[in-house]
Write an enzyme that holds these catalytic residues in place. Structure first.
Site, PDB file in Angstrom:
ATOM      1  N   ASP A 141       0.823  -1.210   0.000  1.00 31.75           N
ATOM      2  CA  ASP A 141       0.000   0.000   0.000  1.00 31.75           C
ATOM      3  C   ASP A 141       0.856   1.259   0.000  1.00 31.75           C
ATOM      4  O   ASP A 141       2.072   1.206   0.208  1.00 31.75           O
ATOM      5  CB  ASP A 141      -0.979  -0.007   1.193  1.00 31.75           C
ATOM      6  CG  ASP A 141      -0.315  -0.363   2.525  1.00 31.75           C
ATOM      7  OD1 ASP A 141       0.927  -0.366   2.590  1.00 31.75           O
ATOM      8  OD2 ASP A 141      -1.041  -0.638   3.489  1.00 31.75           O
TER       9      ASP A 141
ATOM     10  N   ASN B 105      -7.335  -1.975  14.177  1.00 30.39           N
ATOM     11  CA  ASN B 105      -8.737  -2.275  13.853  1.00 30.39           C
ATOM     12  C   ASN B 105      -8.865  -3.518  12.972  1.00 30.39           C
ATOM     13  O   ASN B 105      -9.914  -3.765  12.398  1.00 30.39           O
ATOM     14  CB  ASN B 105      -9.393  -1.075  13.170  1.00 30.39           C
ATOM     15  CG  ASN B 105      -8.759  -0.725  11.834  1.00 30.39           C
ATOM     16  OD1 ASN B 105      -7.840  -1.399  11.376  1.00 30.39           O
ATOM     17  ND2 ASN B 105      -9.255   0.327  11.191  1.00 30.39           N
TER      18      ASN B 105
ATOM     19  N   HIS C 295      -7.149  -4.153  10.160  1.00 35.59           N
ATOM     20  CA  HIS C 295      -6.908  -3.993   8.718  1.00 35.59           C
ATOM     21  C   HIS C 295      -5.645  -4.738   8.282  1.00 35.59           C
ATOM     22  O   HIS C 295      -4.720  -4.937   9.067  1.00 35.59           O
ATOM     23  CB  HIS C 295      -6.893  -2.522   8.283  1.00 35.59           C
ATOM     24  CG  HIS C 295      -5.706  -1.707   8.670  1.00 35.59           C
ATOM     25  ND1 HIS C 295      -5.824  -0.403   9.104  1.00 35.59           N
ATOM     26  CD2 HIS C 295      -4.384  -1.962   8.669  1.00 35.59           C
ATOM     27  CE1 HIS C 295      -4.629   0.089   9.338  1.00 35.59           C
ATOM     28  NE2 HIS C 295      -3.731  -0.835   9.086  1.00 35.59           N
TER      29      HIS C 295
ATOM     30  N   GLU D  89      -9.583  -1.563   5.178  1.00 40.60           N
ATOM     31  CA  GLU D  89     -10.193  -1.209   6.447  1.00 40.60           C
ATOM     32  C   GLU D  89     -11.428  -2.075   6.707  1.00 40.60           C
ATOM     33  O   GLU D  89     -11.931  -2.738   5.790  1.00 40.60           O
ATOM     34  CB  GLU D  89     -10.601   0.281   6.403  1.00 40.60           C
ATOM     35  CG  GLU D  89      -9.435   1.241   6.199  1.00 40.60           C
ATOM     36  CD  GLU D  89      -8.593   1.445   7.470  1.00 40.60           C
ATOM     37  OE1 GLU D  89      -8.605   0.576   8.364  1.00 40.60           O
ATOM     38  OE2 GLU D  89      -7.917   2.486   7.556  1.00 40.60           O
TER      39      GLU D  89
HETATM   40  C1  GLP Z   1      -0.333   0.520   8.521  1.00 44.69           C
HETATM   41  C2  GLP Z   1      -0.152  -0.233   7.182  1.00 44.69           C
HETATM   42  C3  GLP Z   1      -0.301  -1.709   7.393  1.00 44.69           C
HETATM   43  C4  GLP Z   1       0.352  -2.071   8.693  1.00 44.69           C
HETATM   44  C5  GLP Z   1      -0.445  -1.539   9.831  1.00 44.69           C
HETATM   45  C6  GLP Z   1       0.189  -1.718  11.195  1.00 44.69           C
HETATM   46  O1  GLP Z   1      -1.152   1.593   8.438  1.00 44.69           O
HETATM   47  N1  GLP Z   1      -0.981   0.159   6.098  1.00 44.69           N
HETATM   48  O2  GLP Z   1       0.247  -2.392   6.285  1.00 44.69           O
HETATM   49  O3  GLP Z   1       0.415  -3.461   8.819  1.00 44.69           O
HETATM   50  O4  GLP Z   1      -0.858  -0.227   9.595  1.00 44.69           O
HETATM   51  O5  GLP Z   1       1.211  -0.815  11.412  1.00 44.69           O
HETATM   52  P1  GLP Z   1       2.241  -0.929  12.603  1.00 44.69           P
HETATM   53  O6  GLP Z   1       3.126  -2.085  12.289  1.00 44.69           O
HETATM   54  O7  GLP Z   1       2.981   0.384  12.580  1.00 44.69           O
HETATM   55  O8  GLP Z   1       1.465  -1.135  13.841  1.00 44.69           O
END
Ligand code: GLP
Length: 238
Positions: free
Chosen positions: A70, A133, A135, A140
């Site tokens: 992403d 959440n 995702h 989402e």
């Molecule tokens: C982000 C990314 C995800 C990631 C998630 C968790 O926004 N789009 O690909 O897995 O949120 O992030 P973190 O590892 O910083 O908790």
């Protein structure tokens, strides 16, 4: 349907070691592998270990290709909080991918990303983090399990979680993400969850049924998904 296999380890370092062992095994067996890569704090120790492995000569990415999950929409090129910048800083600048072998989705042409993944032969191993959440990528809650690479509006909770990377600027409202359907086509999927803030999402991912409230619950549609969680992130799993 198969619930993902849950591997519980002590802490984030141990979780990243499990993930990197999977990547190194794949790269040894298939040097031209197609990697699905992810961003976020969870991936920092994973990328650090991949860089260390590369420096000690344990892995080369010279023949590999990569596709990230992403990217935010609307950031100027080179914005430090973009996922492209994150990937350069934490991995790409320190290993030996060939020029043009690493890809991030482009909001101007999401369908081209799907075509590029197909043209590369599909993703061999997709690494995933998980949002608080539930995702995966930026799919989402409410995302369709058959969704493809597309532009999405970020949930308020996600924008709040990711605000520190942008402060004092606001977090973008939109992103482009591989869909859940895209992710499920990877030949192997490995989700890493670390820290207590992820415990409710991990519990929901492994709950009784696929629910739109937790996009990661769709991983049971993959024949062999694996979740590596540290004890804190696995604390809510019954
Ligand atoms: C982000 C990314 C995800 C990631 C998630 C968790 O926004 N789009 O690909 O897995 O949120 O992030 P973190 O590892 O910083 O908790």
């Amino acid at each position: 349907m198969n619930l993902p296999r849950l591997i519980v380890v002590d802490d984030a370092e141990a979780a990243s070691a499990v993930a990197v062992a999977r990547v190194l095994a794949l790269m040894a067996a298939k040097p031209q592998a197609v990697l699905g890569l992810a961003t976020g704090e969870t991936m920092r120790p994973v990328h650090r270990r991949l860089v260390e492995a590369h420096r000690r000569g344990a892995v080369s990415f010279a023949r590999a290709r990569s596709f990230n999950l992403d990217e935010y929409i609307g950031l100027r090129p080179g914005h430090p909080a973009s996922f492209a910048s994150f990937m350069r800083r934490t991995l790409f600048d320190a290993v030996d991918f060939a020029a043009g072998a690493t890809h991030l989705p482009d909001g101007d042409d999401p369908a081209a990303y799907e075509a590029a993944i197909k043209a590369a032969g599909g993703i061999d191993l997709q690494l995933l983090g998980i949002g608080g959440n539930g995702h995966i990528g930026f799919n989402e809650p409410g995302s369709d399990v058959a969704s493809r690479t597309r532009i999405v509006r970020l949930a308020d909770a996600t924008r709040a979680d990711n605000a520190p990377a942008f402060a004092p600027d606001p977090v973008p409202e939109q992103a482009v993400t591989m869909g859940i359907g895209t992710i499920l086509e990877a030949r192997a999927v490995l989700l890493i969850a670390t820290g207590g803030a992820k415990a409710p999402a991990v519990a929901a991912a492994l709950g009784p049924a696929i629910t739109p409230h937790c996009p990661a619950s769709a991983l049971r549609l993959h024949p062999a998904a694996v979740i590596v969680a540290d004890r804190a992130a696995a604390a809510g799993v019954s």
